[in-house]
Design a protein around this motif. Sequence first.
Motif, PDB file in Angstrom:
ATOM      1  N   GLU A   1       0.839  -1.216   0.000  1.00 51.77           N
ATOM      2  CA  GLU A   1       0.000   0.000   0.000  1.00 51.77           C
ATOM      3  C   GLU A   1       0.868   1.258   0.000  1.00 51.77           C
ATOM      4  O   GLU A   1       0.618   2.197  -0.736  1.00 51.77           O
ATOM      5  N   ASP A   2       1.894   1.268   0.841  1.00 54.03           N
ATOM      6  CA  ASP A   2       2.790   2.419   0.910  1.00 54.03           C
ATOM      7  C   ASP A   2       3.611   2.558  -0.368  1.00 54.03           C
ATOM      8  O   ASP A   2       3.887   3.673  -0.824  1.00 54.03           O
ATOM      9  N   ALA A   3       4.013   1.420  -0.942  1.00 55.11           N
ATOM     10  CA  ALA A   3       4.774   1.444  -2.189  1.00 55.11           C
ATOM     11  C   ALA A   3       3.928   2.039  -3.314  1.00 55.11           C
ATOM     12  O   ALA A   3       4.430   2.823  -4.117  1.00 55.11           O
ATOM     13  N   LEU A   4       2.659   1.677  -3.365  1.00 53.20           N
ATOM     14  CA  LEU A   4       1.770   2.239  -4.396  1.00 53.20           C
ATOM     15  C   LEU A   4       1.583   3.739  -4.206  1.00 53.20           C
ATOM     16  O   LEU A   4       1.583   4.500  -5.176  1.00 53.20           O
ATOM     17  N   LYS A   5       1.434   4.173  -2.973  1.00 53.83           N
ATOM     18  CA  LYS A   5       1.296   5.610  -2.691  1.00 53.83           C
ATOM     19  C   LYS A   5       2.568   6.348  -3.093  1.00 53.83           C
ATOM     20  O   LYS A   5       2.509   7.435  -3.683  1.00 53.83           O
ATOM     21  N   ALA A   6       3.717   5.752  -2.780  1.00 60.33           N
ATOM     22  CA  ALA A   6       4.995   6.376  -3.143  1.00 60.33           C
ATOM     23  C   ALA A   6       5.134   6.437  -4.662  1.00 60.33           C
ATOM     24  O   ALA A   6       5.607   7.437  -5.210  1.00 60.33           O
ATOM     25  N   PHE A   7       4.717   5.390  -5.342  1.00 63.22           N
ATOM     26  CA  PHE A   7       4.777   5.363  -6.804  1.00 63.22           C
ATOM     27  C   PHE A   7       3.881   6.443  -7.402  1.00 63.22           C
ATOM     28  O   PHE A   7       4.293   7.173  -8.307  1.00 63.22           O
ATOM     29  N   GLU A   8       2.659   6.572  -6.889  1.00 62.01           N
ATOM     30  CA  GLU A   8       1.734   7.606  -7.363  1.00 62.01           C
ATOM     31  C   GLU A   8       2.317   9.002  -7.148  1.00 62.01           C
ATOM     32  O   GLU A   8       2.227   9.868  -8.023  1.00 62.01           O
ATOM     33  N   GLU A   9       2.914   9.214  -5.984  1.00 65.60           N
ATOM     34  CA  GLU A   9       3.536  10.508  -5.692  1.00 65.60           C
ATOM     35  C   GLU A   9       4.709  10.751  -6.636  1.00 65.60           C
ATOM     36  O   GLU A   9       4.923  11.862  -7.115  1.00 65.60           O
ATOM     37  N   GLY A  10       5.462   9.703  -6.929  1.00 66.30           N
ATOM     38  CA  GLY A  10       6.576   9.816  -7.864  1.00 66.30           C
ATOM     39  C   GLY A  10       6.107  10.206  -9.262  1.00 66.30           C
ATOM     40  O   GLY A  10       6.746  11.030  -9.922  1.00 66.30           O
ATOM     41  N   ILE A  11       5.008   9.632  -9.700  1.00 70.81           N
ATOM     42  CA  ILE A  11       4.440   9.993 -11.009  1.00 70.81           C
ATOM     43  C   ILE A  11       4.034  11.463 -11.018  1.00 70.81           C
ATOM     44  O   ILE A  11       4.322  12.202 -11.960  1.00 70.81           O
ATOM     45  N   ARG A  12       3.401  11.912  -9.936  1.00 74.48           N
ATOM     46  CA  ARG A  12       2.985  13.325  -9.852  1.00 74.48           C
ATOM     47  C   ARG A  12       4.197  14.247  -9.886  1.00 74.48           C
ATOM     48  O   ARG A  12       4.222  15.246 -10.609  1.00 74.48           O
ATOM     49  N   LEU A  13       5.238  13.888  -9.126  1.00 72.06           N
ATOM     50  CA  LEU A  13       6.448  14.711  -9.099  1.00 72.06           C
ATOM     51  C   LEU A  13       7.138  14.724 -10.460  1.00 72.06           C
ATOM     52  O   LEU A  13       7.653  15.758 -10.891  1.00 72.06           O
ATOM     53  N   THR A  14       7.133  13.583 -11.144  1.00 72.54           N
ATOM     54  CA  THR A  14       7.722  13.509 -12.481  1.00 72.54           C
ATOM     55  C   THR A  14       6.991  14.449 -13.431  1.00 72.54           C
ATOM     56  O   THR A  14       7.615  15.188 -14.204  1.00 72.54           O
ATOM     57  N   ARG A  15       5.678  14.457 -13.362  1.00 70.07           N
ATOM     58  CA  ARG A  15       4.882  15.350 -14.222  1.00 70.07           C
ATOM     59  C   ARG A  15       5.137  16.806 -13.871  1.00 70.07           C
ATOM     60  O   ARG A  15       5.208  17.662 -14.756  1.00 70.07           O
ATOM     61  N   ASP A  16       5.259  17.089 -12.569  1.00 71.16           N
ATOM     62  CA  ASP A  16       5.581  18.462 -12.154  1.00 71.16           C
ATOM     63  C   ASP A  16       6.926  18.899 -12.741  1.00 71.16           C
ATOM     64  O   ASP A  16       7.046  20.007 -13.267  1.00 71.16           O
ATOM     65  N   CYS A  17       7.924  18.028 -12.642  1.00 71.37           N
ATOM     66  CA  CYS A  17       9.253  18.344 -13.174  1.00 71.37           C
ATOM     67  C   CYS A  17       9.198  18.559 -14.685  1.00 71.37           C
ATOM     68  O   CYS A  17       9.809  19.500 -15.207  1.00 71.37           O
ATOM     69  N   GLN A  18       8.463  17.711 -15.385  1.00 73.29           N
ATOM     70  CA  GLN A  18       8.334  17.865 -16.837  1.00 73.29           C
ATOM     71  C   GLN A  18       7.674  19.192 -17.181  1.00 73.29           C
ATOM     72  O   GLN A  18       8.098  19.882 -18.112  1.00 73.29           O
ATOM     73  N   GLY A  19       6.653  19.564 -16.429  1.00 70.94           N
ATOM     74  CA  GLY A  19       5.980  20.847 -16.660  1.00 70.94           C
ATOM     75  C   GLY A  19       6.907  22.026 -16.423  1.00 70.94           C
ATOM     76  O   GLY A  19       6.922  22.993 -17.191  1.00 70.94           O
ATOM     77  N   ILE A  20       7.695  21.961 -15.363  1.00 69.58           N
ATOM     78  CA  ILE A  20       8.645  23.033 -15.056  1.00 69.58           C
ATOM     79  C   ILE A  20       9.674  23.154 -16.175  1.00 69.58           C
ATOM     80  O   ILE A  20      10.012  24.259 -16.621  1.00 69.58           O
ATOM     81  N   LEU A  21      10.171  22.006 -16.653  1.00 65.53           N
ATOM     82  CA  LEU A  21      11.150  22.029 -17.744  1.00 65.53           C
ATOM     83  C   LEU A  21      10.538  22.566 -19.039  1.00 65.53           C
ATOM     84  O   LEU A  21      11.192  23.307 -19.776  1.00 65.53           O
ATOM     85  N   GLN A  22       9.291  22.222 -19.319  1.00 66.41           N
ATOM     86  CA  GLN A  22       8.633  22.745 -20.517  1.00 66.41           C
ATOM     87  C   GLN A  22       8.464  24.254 -20.435  1.00 66.41           C
ATOM     88  O   GLN A  22       8.657  24.965 -21.424  1.00 66.41           O
ATOM     89  N   GLN A  23       8.106  24.754 -19.253  1.00 64.15           N
ATOM     90  CA  GLN A  23       7.979  26.205 -19.080  1.00 64.15           C
ATOM     91  C   GLN A  23       9.325  26.889 -19.279  1.00 64.15           C
ATOM     92  O   GLN A  23       9.400  27.951 -19.907  1.00 64.15           O
ATOM     93  N   ALA A  24      10.378  26.295 -18.760  1.00 60.10           N
ATOM     94  CA  ALA A  24      11.717  26.871 -18.924  1.00 60.10           C
ATOM     95  C   ALA A  24      12.102  26.883 -20.400  1.00 60.10           C
ATOM     96  O   ALA A  24      12.676  27.865 -20.887  1.00 60.10           O
ATOM     97  N   GLU A  25      11.790  25.809 -21.114  1.00 62.21           N
ATOM     98  CA  GLU A  25      12.102  25.751 -22.535  1.00 62.21           C
ATOM     99  C   GLU A  25      11.356  26.847 -23.308  1.00 62.21           C
ATOM    100  O   GLU A  25      11.928  27.500 -24.185  1.00 62.21           O
ATOM    101  N   GLN A  26      10.088  27.071 -22.951  1.00 68.48           N
ATOM    102  CA  GLN A  26       9.317  28.126 -23.608  1.00 68.48           C
ATOM    103  C   GLN A  26       9.915  29.499 -23.332  1.00 68.48           C
ATOM    104  O   GLN A  26       9.976  30.347 -24.222  1.00 68.48           O
ATOM    105  N   LYS A  27      10.371  29.724 -22.117  1.00 70.63           N
ATOM    106  CA  LYS A  27      10.995  31.003 -21.782  1.00 70.63           C
ATOM    107  C   LYS A  27      12.278  31.202 -22.588  1.00 70.63           C
ATOM    108  O   LYS A  27      12.547  32.293 -23.075  1.00 70.63           O
ATOM    109  N   VAL A  28      13.064  30.135 -22.715  1.00 69.01           N
ATOM    110  CA  VAL A  28      14.298  30.216 -23.490  1.00 69.01           C
ATOM    111  C   VAL A  28      13.977  30.546 -24.939  1.00 69.01           C
ATOM    112  O   VAL A  28      14.633  31.380 -25.568  1.00 69.01           O
TER     113      VAL A  28
END
Length: 82
Positions: A32-59
């Motif tokens: 149960e905890d592993a699944l929660k950690a995995f879900e949180e990891g997916i969310r964080l990965t998407r957040d990081c991708q979004g931040i990088l996309q915004q940075a690329e647009q600014k560049v």
Amino acid sequence: MPRKPKTPDFEQALQQLEGLVEQLEQGDLPIEDALKAFEEGIRLTRDCQGILQQAEQKVQLLTEQDGDIVASDFGATEEPTP
């Protein structure tokens, strides 16, 4: 004027993601905890991708010349021609 919620900065999100990966790699979390950690990891990965996309647009906006975007590699040593 209401403020929109602040998204975590890239470094903070990446650090949290690395911590989750380390926990998952140890393999001692209950399923149960592993699944929660995995879900949180997916969310964080998407957040990081979004931040990088915004940075690329600014560049891209910053490298726009005469209405045209001049694409160049970050490691390029030559100046773009106008």
